[in-house]
Design a protein around this motif. Structure first.
Motif, PDB file in Angstrom:
ATOM      1  N   GLU A  90       0.852  -1.183   0.000  1.00 35.30           N
ATOM      2  CA  GLU A  90       0.000   0.000   0.000  1.00 35.30           C
ATOM      3  C   GLU A  90       0.891   1.238   0.000  1.00 35.30           C
ATOM      4  N   LEU A  91       0.579   2.179  -0.888  1.00 36.37           N
ATOM      5  CA  LEU A  91       1.432   3.342  -1.087  1.00 36.37           C
ATOM      6  C   LEU A  91       0.970   4.528  -0.252  1.00 36.37           C
ATOM      7  N   ASN A  92       1.949   5.247   0.299  1.00 37.83           N
ATOM      8  CA  ASN A  92       1.704   6.514   0.994  1.00 37.83           C
ATOM      9  C   ASN A  92       2.070   7.628   0.017  1.00 37.83           C
ATOM     10  N   LEU A  93       1.066   8.188  -0.632  1.00 41.21           N
ATOM     11  CA  LEU A  93       1.290   9.185  -1.668  1.00 41.21           C
ATOM     12  C   LEU A  93       1.034  10.586  -1.123  1.00 41.21           C
ATOM     13  N   ALA A  94       1.856  11.540  -1.567  1.00 42.23           N
ATOM     14  CA  ALA A  94       1.689  12.943  -1.169  1.00 42.23           C
ATOM     15  C   ALA A  94       0.826  13.646  -2.211  1.00 42.23           C
ATOM     16  N   ASP A  95      -0.224  14.318  -1.758  1.00 48.23           N
ATOM     17  CA  ASP A  95      -1.134  15.021  -2.669  1.00 48.23           C
ATOM     18  C   ASP A  95      -0.462  16.252  -3.261  1.00 48.23           C
ATOM     19  N   ASN A  96      -0.829  16.550  -4.503  1.00 51.26           N
ATOM     20  CA  ASN A  96      -0.344  17.733  -5.187  1.00 51.26           C
ATOM     21  C   ASN A  96      -1.281  18.891  -4.853  1.00 51.26           C
ATOM     22  N   PRO A  97      -0.806  19.955  -4.207  1.00 54.30           N
ATOM     23  CA  PRO A  97      -1.703  21.064  -3.860  1.00 54.30           C
ATOM     24  C   PRO A  97      -2.202  21.836  -5.079  1.00 54.30           C
ATOM     25  N   ALA A  98      -1.509  21.760  -6.202  1.00 56.05           N
ATOM     26  CA  ALA A  98      -1.910  22.495  -7.402  1.00 56.05           C
ATOM     27  C   ALA A  98      -2.922  21.731  -8.243  1.00 56.05           C
ATOM     28  N   TRP A  99      -3.202  20.493  -7.891  1.00 55.35           N
ATOM     29  CA  TRP A  99      -4.114  19.670  -8.703  1.00 55.35           C
ATOM     30  C   TRP A  99      -5.548  19.925  -8.293  1.00 55.35           C
ATOM     31  N   ILE A 106     -16.984  18.561 -13.795  1.00 51.50           N
ATOM     32  CA  ILE A 106     -16.550  18.487 -15.178  1.00 51.50           C
ATOM     33  C   ILE A 106     -17.774  18.586 -16.077  1.00 51.50           C
ATOM     34  N   LYS A 107     -17.846  19.680 -16.818  1.00 55.91           N
ATOM     35  CA  LYS A 107     -18.956  19.889 -17.728  1.00 55.91           C
ATOM     36  C   LYS A 107     -18.531  19.699 -19.177  1.00 55.91           C
ATOM     37  N   GLY A 108     -17.246  19.603 -19.408  1.00 59.78           N
ATOM     38  CA  GLY A 108     -16.760  19.452 -20.771  1.00 59.78           C
ATOM     39  C   GLY A 108     -16.430  20.777 -21.428  1.00 59.78           C
ATOM     40  N   ASP A 109     -16.521  21.880 -20.684  1.00 62.56           N
ATOM     41  CA  ASP A 109     -16.255  23.178 -21.279  1.00 62.56           C
ATOM     42  C   ASP A 109     -14.925  23.771 -20.819  1.00 62.56           C
ATOM     43  N   LYS A 110     -14.056  22.945 -20.251  1.00 62.51           N
ATOM     44  CA  LYS A 110     -12.757  23.458 -19.835  1.00 62.51           C
ATOM     45  C   LYS A 110     -11.666  22.532 -20.352  1.00 62.51           C
ATOM     46  N   TYR A 111     -10.458  23.055 -20.410  1.00 62.30           N
ATOM     47  CA  TYR A 111      -9.312  22.288 -20.868  1.00 62.30           C
ATOM     48  C   TYR A 111      -8.846  21.376 -19.753  1.00 62.30           C
ATOM     49  N   ASP A 112      -8.714  20.097 -20.048  1.00 67.31           N
ATOM     50  CA  ASP A 112      -8.262  19.119 -19.066  1.00 67.31           C
ATOM     51  C   ASP A 112      -6.806  18.796 -19.364  1.00 67.31           C
ATOM     52  N   ASP A 113      -5.922  19.271 -18.522  1.00 68.81           N
ATOM     53  CA  ASP A 113      -4.493  19.056 -18.710  1.00 68.81           C
ATOM     54  C   ASP A 113      -4.144  17.660 -18.228  1.00 68.81           C
ATOM     55  N   ILE A 114      -3.769  16.777 -19.162  1.00 67.58           N
ATOM     56  CA  ILE A 114      -3.456  15.407 -18.781  1.00 67.58           C
ATOM     57  C   ILE A 114      -2.062  15.288 -18.184  1.00 67.58           C
ATOM     58  N   GLN A 115      -1.241  16.320 -18.320  1.00 70.19           N
ATOM     59  CA  GLN A 115       0.101  16.269 -17.764  1.00 70.19           C
ATOM     60  C   GLN A 115       0.146  16.710 -16.307  1.00 70.19           C
ATOM     61  N   SER A 116      -0.919  17.304 -15.796  1.00 69.27           N
ATOM     62  CA  SER A 116      -0.940  17.648 -14.379  1.00 69.27           C
ATOM     63  C   SER A 116      -1.179  16.377 -13.582  1.00 69.27           C
ATOM     64  N   ALA A 117      -0.512  16.266 -12.463  1.00 68.38           N
ATOM     65  CA  ALA A 117      -0.548  15.023 -11.704  1.00 68.38           C
ATOM     66  C   ALA A 117      -1.279  15.212 -10.382  1.00 68.38           C
ATOM     67  N   ARG A 118      -1.856  14.139  -9.920  1.00 62.87           N
ATOM     68  CA  ARG A 118      -2.600  14.142  -8.659  1.00 62.87           C
ATOM     69  C   ARG A 118      -1.660  14.054  -7.456  1.00 62.87           C
ATOM     70  N   PHE A 119      -0.509  13.404  -7.660  1.00 63.69           N
ATOM     71  CA  PHE A 119       0.445  13.196  -6.567  1.00 63.69           C
ATOM     72  C   PHE A 119       1.802  13.778  -6.947  1.00 63.69           C
ATOM     73  N   ILE A 120       2.587  14.110  -5.913  1.00 57.20           N
ATOM     74  CA  ILE A 120       3.928  14.649  -6.131  1.00 57.20           C
ATOM     75  C   ILE A 120       4.918  13.930  -5.221  1.00 57.20           C
ATOM     76  N   CYS A 121       6.180  14.141  -5.499  1.00 57.07           N
ATOM     77  CA  CYS A 121       7.238  13.640  -4.626  1.00 57.07           C
ATOM     78  C   CYS A 121       7.317  14.574  -3.422  1.00 57.07           C
ATOM     79  N   PRO A 122       7.252  14.051  -2.190  1.00 60.88           N
ATOM     80  CA  PRO A 122       7.268  14.932  -1.016  1.00 60.88           C
ATOM     81  C   PRO A 122       8.619  15.601  -0.766  1.00 60.88           C
ATOM     82  N   VAL A 123       9.699  15.083  -1.348  1.00 62.52           N
ATOM     83  CA  VAL A 123      11.027  15.638  -1.093  1.00 62.52           C
ATOM     84  C   VAL A 123      11.382  16.715  -2.117  1.00 62.52           C
TER      85      VAL A 123
END
Length: 159
Positions: A90-99, A106-123
């Motif tokens: 089981e992974l302990n993942l750090a949340d990305n505050p910018a995500w 989601i209404k479909g009227d905005k740009y969905d950036d697929i390169q933005s990530a849900r998790f980040i490296c905590p270090v």
């Protein structure tokens, strides 16, 4: 003027050549590995587990896979090496505050950036979007970027 019967088509106009093989977009493949469960193909949601091959799974999908041992069900290729719940961590993942993916409707009227990530490296703060290598410690489940592990040079978890 053309197509009036007075023109004779050439061979290259009539005979189609072999179809070109469609290439898989590498960026889309990397994004899919970090956003979707390797077993159920659903979006990753906590608790997230990983096997020794580095594939990410939803924990409930792994439990359902391990419980359903019926003979008519063929073993999934993505999880055929998993024999018990002890084979995953089981992974302990750090949340990305910018995500802000799940926070907005989601209404479909905005740009969905697929390169933005849900998790980040905590270090180091690198996003887990498939562009950088990440590692996890089997003892505690903490996830770091490979760059952070090289910088720390420690055998124990930073926490």
């Amino acid at each position: 003027m053309g197509c009036d019967g007075g023109t004779i088509p050439k061979r290259h106009e009539l005979v189609k050549g072999p179809r070109k093989v469609e290439k898989v977009d590498k960026n889309a493949e990397l994004v899919a590995r970090w956003h979707y469960c390797a077993l159920s193909q659903e979006k990753l949601r906590r608790p997230i587990v990983a096997c020794e091959l580095g594939r990410l799974y939803n924990k409930d999908a792994i439990i359902e896979f391990l419980l359903d041992k019926s003979a008519d069900k063929t073993p999934m290729e993505a999880a055929s090496h998993i024999r018990s719940i002890k084979n995953v961590t089981e992974l302990n993942l750090a949340d990305n505050p910018a995500w802000s993916g799940d926070k907005e409707s989601i209404k479909g009227d905005k740009y969905d950036d697929i390169q933005s990530a849900r998790f980040i490296c905590p270090v180091v703060g690198l996003e887990m979007n498939g562009r950088h290598r990440f590692c996890f410690l089997r003892s505690c489940g903490c996830v770091f970027s490979e760059r952070a592990l090289k910088a720390i040079k420690a055998e124990v978890c930073h926490k």
